[in-house]
Design a protein around this motif. Structure first.
Motif, short mmCIF file in Angstrom:
data_model
loop_
_atom_site.label_atom_id
_atom_site.label_comp_id
_atom_site.label_asym_id
_atom_site.label_seq_id
_atom_site.Cartn_x
_atom_site.Cartn_y
_atom_site.Cartn_z
N THR A 23 0.85 -1.18 0.00
CA THR A 23 0.00 0.00 0.00
C THR A 23 0.89 1.23 0.00
O THR A 23 1.70 1.41 0.90
N ARG A 24 0.75 2.05 -1.03
CA ARG A 24 1.54 3.30 -1.09
C ARG A 24 0.76 4.41 -0.41
O ARG A 24 -0.46 4.33 -0.24
N ASN A 25 1.47 5.49 -0.07
CA ASN A 25 0.86 6.57 0.72
C ASN A 25 0.15 7.63 -0.10
O ASN A 25 -0.44 8.55 0.46
N SER A 26 0.20 7.52 -1.43
CA SER A 26 -0.52 8.49 -2.25
C SER A 26 -0.91 7.88 -3.59
O SER A 26 -0.27 6.93 -4.06
N PHE A 27 -1.96 8.44 -4.17
CA PHE A 27 -2.41 8.01 -5.49
C PHE A 27 -3.08 9.20 -6.15
O PHE A 27 -4.00 9.79 -5.59
N GLU A 28 -2.60 9.55 -7.33
CA GLU A 28 -3.15 10.67 -8.10
C GLU A 28 -3.29 11.94 -7.25
O GLU A 28 -4.30 12.63 -7.27
N GLY A 29 -2.23 12.22 -6.47
CA GLY A 29 -2.19 13.43 -5.66
C GLY A 29 -2.99 13.38 -4.37
O GLY A 29 -3.04 14.36 -3.64
N LYS A 30 -3.62 12.26 -4.07
CA LYS A 30 -4.41 12.14 -2.85
C LYS A 30 -3.62 11.31 -1.83
O LYS A 30 -2.95 10.35 -2.19
N LYS A 31 -3.75 11.68 -0.56
CA LYS A 31 -3.09 10.93 0.51
C LYS A 31 -3.91 9.68 0.83
O LYS A 31 -5.09 9.77 1.15
N SER A 85 2.37 0.92 3.53
CA SER A 85 3.67 0.23 3.60
C SER A 85 3.57 -1.27 3.90
O SER A 85 4.59 -1.95 3.89
N GLU A 86 2.38 -1.78 4.14
CA GLU A 86 2.25 -3.22 4.36
C GLU A 86 1.89 -3.91 3.05
O GLU A 86 1.32 -3.30 2.14
N ALA A 87 2.21 -5.20 2.96
CA ALA A 87 1.99 -5.98 1.74
C ALA A 87 0.53 -6.38 1.57
O ALA A 87 -0.10 -6.86 2.51
N SER A 88 0.03 -6.18 0.35
CA SER A 88 -1.30 -6.64 -0.04
C SER A 88 -1.23 -8.00 -0.70
O SER A 88 -2.13 -8.82 -0.57
N VAL A 89 -0.16 -8.20 -1.49
CA VAL A 89 0.00 -9.45 -2.22
C VAL A 89 1.48 -9.78 -2.30
O VAL A 89 2.32 -8.89 -2.46
N ILE A 90 1.79 -11.07 -2.16
CA ILE A 90 3.16 -11.56 -2.34
C ILE A 90 3.08 -12.78 -3.24
O ILE A 90 2.32 -13.71 -2.97
N ILE A 91 3.88 -12.76 -4.29
CA ILE A 91 3.95 -13.87 -5.24
C ILE A 91 5.38 -14.38 -5.26
O ILE A 91 6.32 -13.58 -5.36
N GLY A 92 5.54 -15.68 -5.17
CA GLY A 92 6.86 -16.30 -5.29
C GLY A 92 6.79 -17.45 -6.27
O GLY A 92 5.84 -18.24 -6.26
N ILE A 93 7.79 -17.51 -7.15
CA ILE A 93 7.86 -18.59 -8.15
C ILE A 93 9.31 -19.04 -8.27
O ILE A 93 10.21 -18.21 -8.39
N SER A 94 9.51 -20.36 -8.26
CA SER A 94 10.86 -20.90 -8.42
C SER A 94 10.98 -21.65 -9.73
O SER A 94 10.02 -22.25 -10.23
N SER A 95 12.19 -21.60 -10.29
CA SER A 95 12.51 -22.31 -11.52
C SER A 95 14.03 -22.50 -11.56
O SER A 95 14.77 -21.84 -10.83
N PRO A 96 14.51 -23.40 -12.42
CA PRO A 96 15.95 -23.61 -12.51
C PRO A 96 16.73 -22.35 -12.91
O PRO A 96 17.86 -22.16 -12.46
N HIS A 97 16.13 -21.50 -13.74
CA HIS A 97 16.81 -20.31 -14.23
C HIS A 97 15.92 -19.08 -14.04
O HIS A 97 14.70 -19.17 -14.05
N ARG A 98 16.53 -17.90 -13.94
CA ARG A 98 15.81 -16.66 -13.59
C ARG A 98 14.80 -16.20 -14.63
O ARG A 98 13.76 -15.66 -14.27
N THR A 99 15.10 -16.37 -15.91
CA THR A 99 14.21 -15.82 -16.94
C THR A 99 12.79 -16.34 -16.78
O THR A 99 11.83 -15.57 -16.80
N GLU A 100 12.65 -17.64 -16.58
CA GLU A 100 11.32 -18.24 -16.48
C GLU A 100 10.57 -17.74 -15.24
O GLU A 100 9.39 -17.39 -15.30
N SER A 101 11.26 -17.70 -14.11
CA SER A 101 10.56 -17.29 -12.88
C SER A 101 10.22 -15.80 -12.91
O SER A 101 9.15 -15.40 -12.46
N LEU A 102 11.11 -14.97 -13.45
CA LEU A 102 10.82 -13.53 -13.55
C LEU A 102 9.62 -13.27 -14.46
O LEU A 102 8.72 -12.49 -14.12
#
Length: 155
Positions: A43-51, A97-114
């Motif tokens: 969660t960010r502290n502002s959006f489109e100029g609004k707090k 500042s707290e997390a709304s969503v966390i995604i984790g993915i593993s793979s043998p190489h970085r390109t696929e997981s990214l």
């Protein structure tokens, strides 16, 4: 799971509890994978100029889980080397500042997981029935000229 040998895992958690990046990272660790890619949406502290004061999330939980499983299936079709996929999404109030969503993915190489992580967050935002309400702070002058703070609720 801390890197133990196991078959591919698809993990979903929709919760009102505070999210943990360590829990998601640990869930997707795998001895045969050289990459764990993650996305943490906060969660960010502002959006489109609004707090922004906070976000509030609601979900149609059974349908959200079903849609996430479809996304996971699509990821596995597009990136066959992906090993583990984990999505944790917070429901209810999420302060700045707290997390709304966390995604984790593993793979043998970085390109696929990214690439898979980017696909996952984009698909989640466009297809999964989780709704965000943004709570803003704004200044309002009353007839008496006293400055008051109030919350504006926007969907």
């Amino acid at each position: 799971m801390n890197g133990t040998n196991r078959g591919p895992q698809d993990l979903i958690k929709l919760t009102h509890d505070k999210l943990s990046a360590d829990a998601v990272s640990d869930a997707v660790l795998c001895p045969s994978c050289g990459a764990v890619s993650m996305f943490i949406g906060t969660t960010r502290n502002s959006f489109e100029g609004k707090k922004v004061i906070q976000l509030e999330y609601e979900a149609y939980v059974s349908m959200a889980e079903s849609e996430l499983k479809k996304i996971f299936k699509s990821i596995r079709e597009k990136w066959s080397t992906v090993q583990h996929i984990c999505v944790h999404h917070r429901l209810g109030v999420v302060p700045v500042s707290e997390a709304s969503v966390i995604i984790g993915i593993s793979s043998p190489h970085r390109t696929e997981s990214l690439e898979a992580v980017q696909y996952c967050i984009n698909a989640l935002k466009s297809t999964v029935p989780i709704w965000k309400k943004e709570i803003y702070e704004m200044d309002v002058k009353t007839n008496s000229g006293i400055l008051q703070t109030c919350a504006e609720v926007c969907r």
